[in-house]
Design an enzyme around this catalytic site. Sequence first.
Site, PDB file in Angstrom:
ATOM      1  CE  LYS A   1      -3.201   2.611   2.951  1.00 54.71           C
ATOM      2  NZ  LYS A   1      -2.340   3.796   2.984  1.00 54.71           N
ATOM      3  CG  LEU A  57      -1.873  -0.891   6.573  1.00 56.90           C
ATOM      4  CD1 LEU A  57      -0.835  -1.011   5.458  1.00 56.90           C
ATOM      5  CD2 LEU A  57      -1.208  -1.044   7.935  1.00 56.90           C
ATOM      6  CG  ASP A  58      -3.725   4.825  10.499  1.00 57.74           C
ATOM      7  OD1 ASP A  58      -4.807   4.254  10.690  1.00 57.74           O
ATOM      8  OD2 ASP A  58      -2.896   5.069  11.389  1.00 57.74           O
ATOM      9  CG  PHE A  59      -5.143   8.966   3.945  1.00 56.43           C
ATOM     10  CD1 PHE A  59      -5.852   8.542   2.832  1.00 56.43           C
ATOM     11  CD2 PHE A  59      -4.474  10.182   3.875  1.00 56.43           C
ATOM     12  CE1 PHE A  59      -5.887   9.305   1.670  1.00 56.43           C
ATOM     13  CE2 PHE A  59      -4.506  10.951   2.721  1.00 56.43           C
ATOM     14  CZ  PHE A  59      -5.217  10.504   1.618  1.00 56.43           C
ATOM     15  CB  THR A 116       0.042   3.552   7.676  1.00 60.00           C
ATOM     16  OG1 THR A 116      -0.063   4.364   8.841  1.00 60.00           O
ATOM     17  CG2 THR A 116       0.921   2.358   7.989  1.00 60.00           C
TER      18      THR A 116
END
Length: 263
Positions: free
Chosen positions: A74, A109-111, A113
């Site tokens: 990602k 996962l965070d935006f 990360t």
Amino acid sequence: MIQTDEKLQKVLARAGLGSRREMEKVISEGRVLVDGRVATLGDRVDSAVKIQVDGKPLRLDTAAAKPRVLLYNKPEGEICSRKDPEGRRSVFDRLPRLQGERWISVGRLDFNTTGLLLFTTDGDLANKLMHPSTTIEREYLCRVMGNATEDVLKRLTDGVQLEDGVARFSDIVDGGGEGINHWYYVVIMEGRNREVRRLWESQELQVNRLKRVRYGSVFIPSKVKVGQWIELDEKEIANVYGMAELAMPVTEAPAGGRGRRTR
């Protein structure tokens, strides 16, 4: 093929519609038809029946297909939801299209990360991998701004109180760096929201880069660049089922390509 006389929620979960618990709720809400009648909890089905979920037919050959697992690297700036009111890009946008199935994200996962995300078509597998009772290590590489003293690192491994309970790193390894920024490899055993960032913030330290590099025994291969995915082979998928302490379904593999990558 579907084995004789399987529980309906198991068939729906294996088709990638959600976890067994989620499918039990769907059934109890009267949203599933079996041979034209409203299904009930406890129903068992075989490959001869016709199933509809929310008015859409379920392809039983899909439900019987070998489960698929993707590893995605990602990038920053992607959300882990399928849709976003703000129009931001989703991790699902880059994944291969499916017919009669859906990709289920194993955690989020965070935006901002980056790193390793797993996706599967098996709802049972995804649910078990994410369940708190399944203790799976998640390893992150993080760049921390500030002075992380030995006392700070000890507190972070002993455990600190966050708003949703005590949290801790099970391991911290120095990753090098100079000046105000320093790199660390950290391991957590849960998947709470923003847990890595919040742990450092509890010590008045700021994480300005964060990448997940490992999920259990699964690492990002060097050939899978940011924004690319790779489909795991049968041996690798068996390893993921082993992490979840589940038996890998014995089914026929679907037609189509394997091990493809895309940007």
